[in-house]
Design an enzyme around this catalytic site. Structure first.
Site, PDB file in Angstrom:
ATOM      1  N   ASP A 266     -25.786 -57.908-103.775  1.00  0.00           N
ATOM      2  CA  ASP A 266     -25.955 -58.680-102.553  1.00  0.00           C
ATOM      3  C   ASP A 266     -25.372 -60.072-102.813  1.00  0.00           C
ATOM      4  O   ASP A 266     -25.334 -60.541-103.945  1.00  0.00           O
ATOM      5  CB  ASP A 266     -27.445 -58.753-102.207  1.00  0.00           C
ATOM      6  CG  ASP A 266     -27.643 -59.267-100.790  1.00  0.00           C
ATOM      7  OD1 ASP A 266     -26.636 -59.499-100.099  1.00  0.00           O
ATOM      8  OD2 ASP A 266     -28.802 -59.435-100.389  1.00  0.00           O
TER       9      ASP A 266
ATOM     10  N   ASP B 173     -23.058 -64.347 -96.139  1.00  0.00           N
ATOM     11  CA  ASP B 173     -23.329 -64.444 -94.707  1.00  0.00           C
ATOM     12  C   ASP B 173     -24.452 -65.436 -94.413  1.00  0.00           C
ATOM     13  O   ASP B 173     -25.145 -65.896 -95.317  1.00  0.00           O
ATOM     14  CB  ASP B 173     -23.712 -63.065 -94.153  1.00  0.00           C
ATOM     15  CG  ASP B 173     -24.956 -62.510 -94.842  1.00  0.00           C
ATOM     16  OD1 ASP B 173     -25.181 -62.851 -96.020  1.00  0.00           O
ATOM     17  OD2 ASP B 173     -25.707 -61.754 -94.214  1.00  0.00           O
TER      18      ASP B 173
ATOM     19  N   GLN C 118     -23.757 -59.863 -88.476  1.00  0.00           N
ATOM     20  CA  GLN C 118     -24.987 -60.492 -88.005  1.00  0.00           C
ATOM     21  C   GLN C 118     -24.958 -60.502 -86.472  1.00  0.00           C
ATOM     22  O   GLN C 118     -24.051 -59.933 -85.872  1.00  0.00           O
ATOM     23  CB  GLN C 118     -25.100 -61.925 -88.567  1.00  0.00           C
ATOM     24  CG  GLN C 118     -25.322 -61.976 -90.082  1.00  0.00           C
ATOM     25  CD  GLN C 118     -26.700 -61.480 -90.516  1.00  0.00           C
ATOM     26  OE1 GLN C 118     -27.579 -61.206 -89.693  1.00  0.00           O
ATOM     27  NE2 GLN C 118     -26.881 -61.334 -91.832  1.00  0.00           N
TER      28      GLN C 118
ATOM     29  N   GLY D 211     -29.364 -58.835 -91.166  1.00  0.00           N
ATOM     30  CA  GLY D 211     -30.323 -59.440 -90.236  1.00  0.00           C
ATOM     31  C   GLY D 211     -31.544 -58.582 -90.005  1.00  0.00           C
ATOM     32  O   GLY D 211     -32.428 -58.937 -89.239  1.00  0.00           O
TER      33      GLY D 211
ATOM     34  N   ASP E 299     -30.716 -49.725 -98.812  1.00  0.00           N
ATOM     35  CA  ASP E 299     -31.475 -50.241 -99.948  1.00  0.00           C
ATOM     36  C   ASP E 299     -32.774 -50.763 -99.376  1.00  0.00           C
ATOM     37  O   ASP E 299     -32.819 -51.182 -98.216  1.00  0.00           O
ATOM     38  CB  ASP E 299     -30.739 -51.389-100.642  1.00  0.00           C
ATOM     39  CG  ASP E 299     -30.903 -52.685 -99.874  1.00  0.00           C
ATOM     40  OD1 ASP E 299     -30.238 -52.834 -98.829  1.00  0.00           O
ATOM     41  OD2 ASP E 299     -31.702 -53.542-100.281  1.00  0.00           O
TER      42      ASP E 299
ATOM     43  N   CYS F 243     -43.949 -31.886-104.926  1.00  0.00           N
ATOM     44  CA  CYS F 243     -43.014 -32.915-105.379  1.00  0.00           C
ATOM     45  C   CYS F 243     -42.710 -32.673-106.856  1.00  0.00           C
ATOM     46  O   CYS F 243     -43.613 -32.400-107.640  1.00  0.00           O
ATOM     47  CB  CYS F 243     -43.607 -34.309-105.180  1.00  0.00           C
ATOM     48  SG  CYS F 243     -42.603 -35.624-105.906  1.00  0.00           S
TER      49      CYS F 243
ATOM     50  N   CYS G  94     -41.256 -34.911-108.970  1.00  0.00           N
ATOM     51  CA  CYS G  94     -40.997 -36.143-109.721  1.00  0.00           C
ATOM     52  C   CYS G  94     -41.829 -36.128-111.005  1.00  0.00           C
ATOM     53  O   CYS G  94     -42.770 -35.346-111.142  1.00  0.00           O
ATOM     54  CB  CYS G  94     -41.312 -37.385-108.882  1.00  0.00           C
ATOM     55  SG  CYS G  94     -43.061 -37.830-108.803  1.00  0.00           S
TER      56      CYS G  94
ATOM     57  N   CYS H  56     -45.618 -36.596-110.366  1.00  0.00           N
ATOM     58  CA  CYS H  56     -46.327 -35.452-109.774  1.00  0.00           C
ATOM     59  C   CYS H  56     -46.357 -34.249-110.710  1.00  0.00           C
ATOM     60  O   CYS H  56     -47.272 -33.439-110.649  1.00  0.00           O
ATOM     61  CB  CYS H  56     -45.712 -35.093-108.424  1.00  0.00           C
ATOM     62  SG  CYS H  56     -46.144 -36.295-107.139  1.00  0.00           S
TER      63      CYS H  56
ATOM     64  N   HIS I 222     -42.733 -42.086-108.269  1.00  0.00           N
ATOM     65  CA  HIS I 222     -42.887 -41.156-107.148  1.00  0.00           C
ATOM     66  C   HIS I 222     -42.185 -41.687-105.889  1.00  0.00           C
ATOM     67  O   HIS I 222     -41.441 -40.957-105.221  1.00  0.00           O
ATOM     68  CB  HIS I 222     -44.358 -40.885-106.841  1.00  0.00           C
ATOM     69  CG  HIS I 222     -44.552 -40.106-105.574  1.00  0.00           C
ATOM     70  ND1 HIS I 222     -44.416 -38.741-105.516  1.00  0.00           N
ATOM     71  CD2 HIS I 222     -44.791 -40.514-104.303  1.00  0.00           C
ATOM     72  CE1 HIS I 222     -44.573 -38.330-104.273  1.00  0.00           C
ATOM     73  NE2 HIS I 222     -44.804 -39.393-103.509  1.00  0.00           N
TER      74      HIS I 222
END
Lengths: 431, 431
Positions: free
Chosen positions: B137, B191, B233, B260, B310, B348, B350, B353, B379
């Site tokens: 970013d 930005d 934006q 934004g 993200d 699940c 993962c 789990c 998880h």
């Protein structure tokens, strides 16, 4: 045994038709039954602790402790999972670094999450997903160091929880019951752990109570294949250590711990307590020094005949950004690591050293990223486990004396340990 | 190409002795050189983003984004490594859960550890030991949300660090320079991110500044194979979104982000901003919705034509003891999990789990053991990544519409999201 069964089988079945085999049924059953009985006796009589090698130049021993959940090669370091988790680490990381057995804590687990939950989970192993053996501390140490407003009674200690002040009671009966509920492979007797500043009168009272409570502990029911270790107290009084050790040995525990350490005593006292106790312990049973110490101290304690260790230092100092190395501790968090792109310790093959630099870990610790303290915890715990593996290899090769001298000479004790040594430092430790 | 080379090779060498081959040297060299030139041109002309499938019933797309450090299958979720670490997770855990690309943050990494350290480490990838692509970013969002006392100037923003108050300056030139130093595979333009409560006048000024700064960004040098995305934006003003998008598209960025969002706006506004922007973005380039959102919101954003996401939610709520599931969030820490021996989410796969129960994780969170928040972070991040994998599979199979309806209908939005929807809730989201 398998060869015997096969031989008998071949001999019996040779050329015999199915009919003959059916006729042989009763005889075959007798044979099987006999094998079953002999096998069972062999399993029961097999010693739980085997002494594989003894060092010529010290009292160090290479041994093997058998539990129902696996065999433990000694000397062994046991990572501490106080509240059901070795702080910041997961079971996979523990197995990868060679962990053979971990600790759990009666006092903490009794308070949270409580026995009901652990019983419902099917025991501590299943609750925390740890496949190997677990040794549980009896809670004696915590009752005397953590709990508020305690009242010592004949059958145990009434105390208030260090968390919410609720009134609780822990004695030999309760401690053994909790350790059964946890499913401990090795349970510890409930002891009275006096402060190292205790007067002779106070320590004597603690020893008498420890012996009385040990008797009560050994009378409690235990899980199938659960081992119970006694804890020798006595502070730095040779006669009390001897008295306590002899009394416990007469009760025939499966192993013996040397307690009363890790209570802020000078290093010399720590070593003395072990030296005063070991001569009274049976050679063919495991010896466990509770709550100790730095890597160099562990080498010295092995040389004094100790087989088992646990210590919160590796994970505790990691959370402060400090790493253990073969040359002593180093502050990973310190500014001098800002652009140091070497691993924490050159040549170390732990997950942290294989993947990350000091500069990165320093940054993570500096900005409070959890991965930082995780990775230093991995390195430190790995170092303790690797040290024990190295000690075992040197004991087997007959080179422990040389290794011990080199290790202790290379290891720069921390300021704290130097202060602990004080004026009465045992010079031999440095040699 | 390989078939061609092999064919030519076989044809040429058939029955020719070694001497003949040597004579053919110059011709062979010419051929190799020609192949080299054509191959290079092919690599350079090959589109960085390929559109593999488009959904019949929505604007959803299945794509593939090529970077020098690997290919990214879209729609994709990118775990956020703000300060050079995806909070509480290590790179192995990230790879195991199927992470294709992670985020880094210009603002945070610029302040700590600083560019000097990351440059000396050989770039961000090497510094943090992440083998895959990294998107960074630009710092715009942080300058406008975190920094104290900022002064907007023509060429950037003068601000005081949120940590020690030191005076810093970040503009298009600086942001691109930092992202070059970090070695970002995808860099974002710098930005001006206005608050969602901004007046039309304020948002217009922010858009004008964003366009001017985007022009400056695209003129900056970039690393070989580094891609640069523009950020649209315009708040919730359709005409400003359109104006900003058109202006940026004219500058020919490698991809376009919708900025934004994630500034506390109602869910309807979040969706509207995307709907107002997407029509002005080229179909053959990736679209990235920054900082959003819940799993159900991501499904809806995919349906509106977004390819990349993200969000800090998965790791942030994990540290508060809250887990995402296909049916909404659940408090793992809550008392009702005390004796619940199911995994966080049935089915699940993962690491958390597969290994741990709700009861155990609840206990760990309750006693502040790091493993608790680690495992909920595992998880939650896994759930976001798995959701994207499922979406990709459904887009390929042509069943995305059905999947979308089922997922959103099953997903109970949290109280916060329900509050975000408020009186103006977009009913369509629930359908």
């Amino acid at each position: 045994m398998f060869a015997y069964v096969r031989l008998m089988g071949e001999k019996m079945l040779k050329g015999r038709p199915l009919k003959k085999l059916v006729e042989m049924g009763p005889w075959l059953m007798t044979q099987s039954f006999s094998l079953f009985i002999w096998g069972g006796a062999w399993l029961n009589l097999r010693p739980m602790f085997e002494l594989l090698h003894t060092d010529a130049g010290s009292q160090a021993r290479r041994g093997r402790l058998t539990t129902s959940r696996g065999t433990i090669e000694t000397p062994v370091f046991m990572p501490v999972g106080t509240q059901g988790s070795v702080k910041a680490l997961d079971p996979r990381e523990l197995l990868e670094m060679g962990t053979q057995i971990i600790l759990g804590n009666t006092y903490h687990l009794y308070i949270r999450p409580g026995l009901e939950v652990i019983r419902a989970a099917g025991g501590l192993h299943r609750f925390i997903s740890w496949p190997g053996p677990i040794l549980t501390d009896s809670g004696g140490y915590q009752v005397f160091s953590l709990a508020k407003i305690r009242k010592i009674k004949p059958h145990g200690v009434e105390f208030r929880s260090h968390l919410d002040g609720s009134l609780l009671f822990l004695g030999p009966k309760e401690a053994m019951e909790i350790q059964r509920a946890l499913g401990a492979d090795i349970a510890m007797a409930f002891d009275d752990c006096p402060p190292h500043t205790g007067t002779l009168r106070e320590v004597r009272a603690a020893v008498e109570r420890t012996i009385r409570w040990a008797e009560a502990c050994i009378e409690q029911p235990r899980l199938k294949e659960q081992q119970v270790f006694g804890i020798v107290q006595g502070g730095n009084h040779a006669e009390l250590r001897a008295e306590c050790a002899k009394a416990l040995v007469a009760m025939k525990f499966d192993g013996y711990a040397i307690g009363g350490g890790s209570v802020g005593e000078p290093e010399a006292e720590m070593m003395k307590a072990v030296e005063q106790t070991v001569p009274f312990l049976p050679a063919d049973q495991p010896r466990y020094a509770m709550g100790l110490g730095t890597p160099a101290q562990l080498v010295e304690l092995v040389a004094r005949g100790v087989d088992m260790f646990d210590c919160v230092l590796p994970t505790r100092v990691a959370r402060n950004g400090t790493a253990f190395t073969a040359r002593g501790t180093v502050s990973v968090k310190a500014g001098f690591n800002k652009a140091d792109f070497r691993p924490i310790e050159e040549g170390c093959d732990c997950f942290a050293c294989r993947n990350f630099t000091r500069a990165y870990l320093r940054h993570l610790l500096n900005v409070n990223e959890i991965l930082g303290l995780r990775m230093v915890s991995v390195h430190n715990s790995h170092l303790y486990l690797k040290l024990m593996a190295d000690i075992r290899a040197h004991l087997e090769a007959g080179t422990f004396g040389e290794f011990r001298r080199g290790y202790v000479a290379n290891y720069l004790p921390s300021q704290k340990v130097r202060a602990m040594r004080g004026a009465n430092a045992v010079r031999g430790l440095e040699a």
